[in-house]
Design a protein around this motif. Structure first.
Motif, PDB file in Angstrom:
ATOM      1  N   TYR A 221       0.918  -1.390   0.035  1.00  0.00           N
ATOM      2  CA  TYR A 221       0.033   0.039  -0.010  1.00  0.00           C
ATOM      3  C   TYR A 221       0.811   1.218   0.022  1.00  0.00           C
ATOM      4  O   TYR A 221       0.607   2.249  -0.589  1.00  0.00           O
ATOM      5  N   ALA A 222       1.852   1.238   0.816  1.00  0.00           N
ATOM      6  CA  ALA A 222       2.804   2.204   0.713  1.00  0.00           C
ATOM      7  C   ALA A 222       3.612   2.660  -0.354  1.00  0.00           C
ATOM      8  O   ALA A 222       3.622   3.783  -1.023  1.00  0.00           O
ATOM      9  N   ARG A 223       3.832   1.622  -1.315  1.00  0.00           N
ATOM     10  CA  ARG A 223       4.529   1.858  -2.345  1.00  0.00           C
ATOM     11  C   ARG A 223       3.473   2.472  -3.317  1.00  0.00           C
ATOM     12  O   ARG A 223       3.933   3.257  -4.284  1.00  0.00           O
ATOM     13  N   TYR A 224       2.411   1.611  -3.534  1.00  0.00           N
ATOM     14  CA  TYR A 224       1.147   2.306  -4.274  1.00  0.00           C
ATOM     15  C   TYR A 224       1.007   3.861  -4.124  1.00  0.00           C
ATOM     16  O   TYR A 224       0.850   4.775  -5.148  1.00  0.00           O
ATOM     17  N   VAL A 225       0.755   4.236  -2.718  1.00  0.00           N
ATOM     18  CA  VAL A 225       0.466   5.469  -2.448  1.00  0.00           C
ATOM     19  C   VAL A 225       1.772   6.556  -2.875  1.00  0.00           C
ATOM     20  O   VAL A 225       1.453   7.524  -3.661  1.00  0.00           O
ATOM     21  N   GLU A 226       2.860   6.110  -2.645  1.00  0.00           N
ATOM     22  CA  GLU A 226       4.079   6.834  -2.963  1.00  0.00           C
ATOM     23  C   GLU A 226       4.236   7.003  -4.830  1.00  0.00           C
ATOM     24  O   GLU A 226       4.537   8.260  -5.180  1.00  0.00           O
ATOM     25  N   GLY A 227       3.610   6.157  -5.511  1.00  0.00           N
ATOM     26  CA  GLY A 227       3.716   6.165  -6.632  1.00  0.00           C
ATOM     27  C   GLY A 227       2.635   7.052  -7.277  1.00  0.00           C
ATOM     28  O   GLY A 227       2.718   7.783  -8.233  1.00  0.00           O
ATOM     29  N   GLU A 228       1.723   7.060  -6.402  1.00  0.00           N
ATOM     30  CA  GLU A 228       0.339   7.945  -6.817  1.00  0.00           C
ATOM     31  C   GLU A 228       0.996   9.283  -6.533  1.00  0.00           C
ATOM     32  O   GLU A 228       0.479  10.447  -7.362  1.00  0.00           O
ATOM     33  N   ALA A 230       3.739  10.699  -6.721  1.00  0.00           N
ATOM     34  CA  ALA A 230       4.618  10.857  -7.354  1.00  0.00           C
ATOM     35  C   ALA A 230       3.949  11.513  -8.936  1.00  0.00           C
ATOM     36  O   ALA A 230       4.260  12.279  -9.598  1.00  0.00           O
ATOM     37  N   ARG A 231       2.995  10.624  -9.211  1.00  0.00           N
ATOM     38  CA  ARG A 231       2.124  10.936 -10.522  1.00  0.00           C
ATOM     39  C   ARG A 231       1.354  12.119 -10.442  1.00  0.00           C
ATOM     40  O   ARG A 231       1.184  12.765 -11.404  1.00  0.00           O
ATOM     41  N   LEU A 232       0.383  12.068  -9.455  1.00  0.00           N
ATOM     42  CA  LEU A 232      -0.794  13.283  -9.385  1.00  0.00           C
ATOM     43  C   LEU A 232      -0.260  14.528  -8.407  1.00  0.00           C
ATOM     44  O   LEU A 232      -1.017  15.408  -8.496  1.00  0.00           O
ATOM     45  N   LEU A 237      -4.307  13.348  -3.206  1.00  0.00           N
ATOM     46  CA  LEU A 237      -4.504  12.504  -2.453  1.00  0.00           C
ATOM     47  C   LEU A 237      -5.680  12.852  -1.522  1.00  0.00           C
ATOM     48  O   LEU A 237      -5.434  13.661  -0.571  1.00  0.00           O
ATOM     49  N   MET A 238      -6.641  12.105  -1.208  1.00  0.00           N
ATOM     50  CA  MET A 238      -7.582  12.139  -0.280  1.00  0.00           C
ATOM     51  C   MET A 238      -7.101  11.433   1.210  1.00  0.00           C
ATOM     52  O   MET A 238      -6.796  10.345   1.285  1.00  0.00           O
ATOM     53  N   THR A 239      -7.033  12.447   2.075  1.00  0.00           N
ATOM     54  CA  THR A 239      -6.593  12.308   3.474  1.00  0.00           C
ATOM     55  C   THR A 239      -7.856  12.749   4.561  1.00  0.00           C
ATOM     56  O   THR A 239      -8.247  13.775   4.272  1.00  0.00           O
ATOM     57  N   PRO A 240      -8.152  11.873   5.505  1.00  0.00           N
ATOM     58  CA  PRO A 240      -8.919  12.336   6.522  1.00  0.00           C
ATOM     59  C   PRO A 240      -8.712  13.690   7.172  1.00  0.00           C
ATOM     60  O   PRO A 240      -7.623  13.793   7.182  1.00  0.00           O
ATOM     61  N   ALA A 241      -9.580  14.520   7.373  1.00  0.00           N
ATOM     62  CA  ALA A 241      -9.658  15.750   7.901  1.00  0.00           C
ATOM     63  C   ALA A 241      -9.387  14.994   9.773  1.00  0.00           C
ATOM     64  O   ALA A 241      -9.675  14.148  10.024  1.00  0.00           O
TER      65      ALA A 241
END
Length: 242
Positions: A221-228, A230-232, A237-241
């Motif tokens: 999951y960490a690798r996926y988000v880091e890739g996103e 870098a891409r976006l 990225l949606m993060t909770p308030a």
């Protein structure tokens, strides 16, 4: 798995002899929310909780664990838990399958049954309903728990008019699950109410887990988000308030 007796009030909740193997333990950020929900049920506090987590953080697994605990504890009583979702297919069905999977993995399948939109355990049952505007849901009573899945996508008027009253007669604990969207949603309304109540009385009602909390337990999951990222870029990225 959280102990059904719910007698542990601090520290990590132990596994139970219901399922010493097979049922995945909740992660700490899931467990603290589950503990609060179950304690509200045990003490008949009737609290309302908001659980705002990143995608794939395990909201359905948290919900399924809570549902299983309540079904087991109330197996001798004709009580209902109700969970609504923006759609019956696939969202409510996914929640239903998560609960059934947990029952099977706990070795409790002989005492349980599933039919239509419900899972039964003894005399207790968990119902899964659609919150689509055209869905006919009036008449149910949430005697154990009222849950709202993906609450940011549920119509507030529909919920207030047809679902919220389901907990009125019993004072059932209510839980809104979801991910951040904007300030106009049913979820955000509940979050802001809970934050204000927390400031007044100090009782925690709002639980969050952003992607970093999930990444601590899941390297893929960490690798996926880091890739996103870098891409976006971080702003996408949606993060909770908080």
């Amino acid at each position: 798995m959280i102990a059904p007796a719910l007698e542990t009030c601090s520290g990590r909740l132990p596994r139970t002899n219901l399922a010493p193997q097979g049922v995945p333990e909740l992660r700490p950020y899931q467990e603290e929310a589950a503990r609060a929900i179950l304690e509200s049920w045990r003490h008949a506090s009737g609290l309302t909780f908001t659980v705002v987590m990143a995608r794939q953080a395990g909201k359905n697994e948290l919900s399924a664990e809570v549902e299983l605990q309540l079904l087991v504890r109330n197996a001798r009583h004709p009580l209902d838990g109700i969970k609504c979702a923006p759609t019956l297919e696939p969202q409510a069905r996914i929640s239903m399958s998560r609960l059934w999977d947990r029952i099977v993995r706990a070795g409790l399948e002989p005492d349980a049954a599933t039919e239509g939109r419900e899972v039964r355990f003894g005399r207790a049952r968990q119902l899964f309903l659609s919150a689509e505007p055209s869905a006919n849901v009036v008449g149910h009573t949430a005697s154990m728990l009222l849950e709202v899945d993906e609450a940011q996508d549920v119509d507030a008027e529909k919920f207030d008019r047809e679902f919220r009253p389901m907990a009125a007669a019993t004072g059932a604990t209510t839980v809104y699950y979801g991910t951040p969207w904007d300030d106009s949603t049913l979820l955000e309304r509940a979050v802001q109410t809970n934050l204000e109540l927390e400031r007044r009385d100090g009782i925690r009602r709002h639980f969050t887990a952003d992607w970093t909390a999930v990444a601590d337990f899941n390297s893929a999951y960490a690798r996926y988000v880091e890739g996103e990222r870098a891409r976006l870029g971080d702003n996408q990225l949606m993060t909770p308030a908080s």
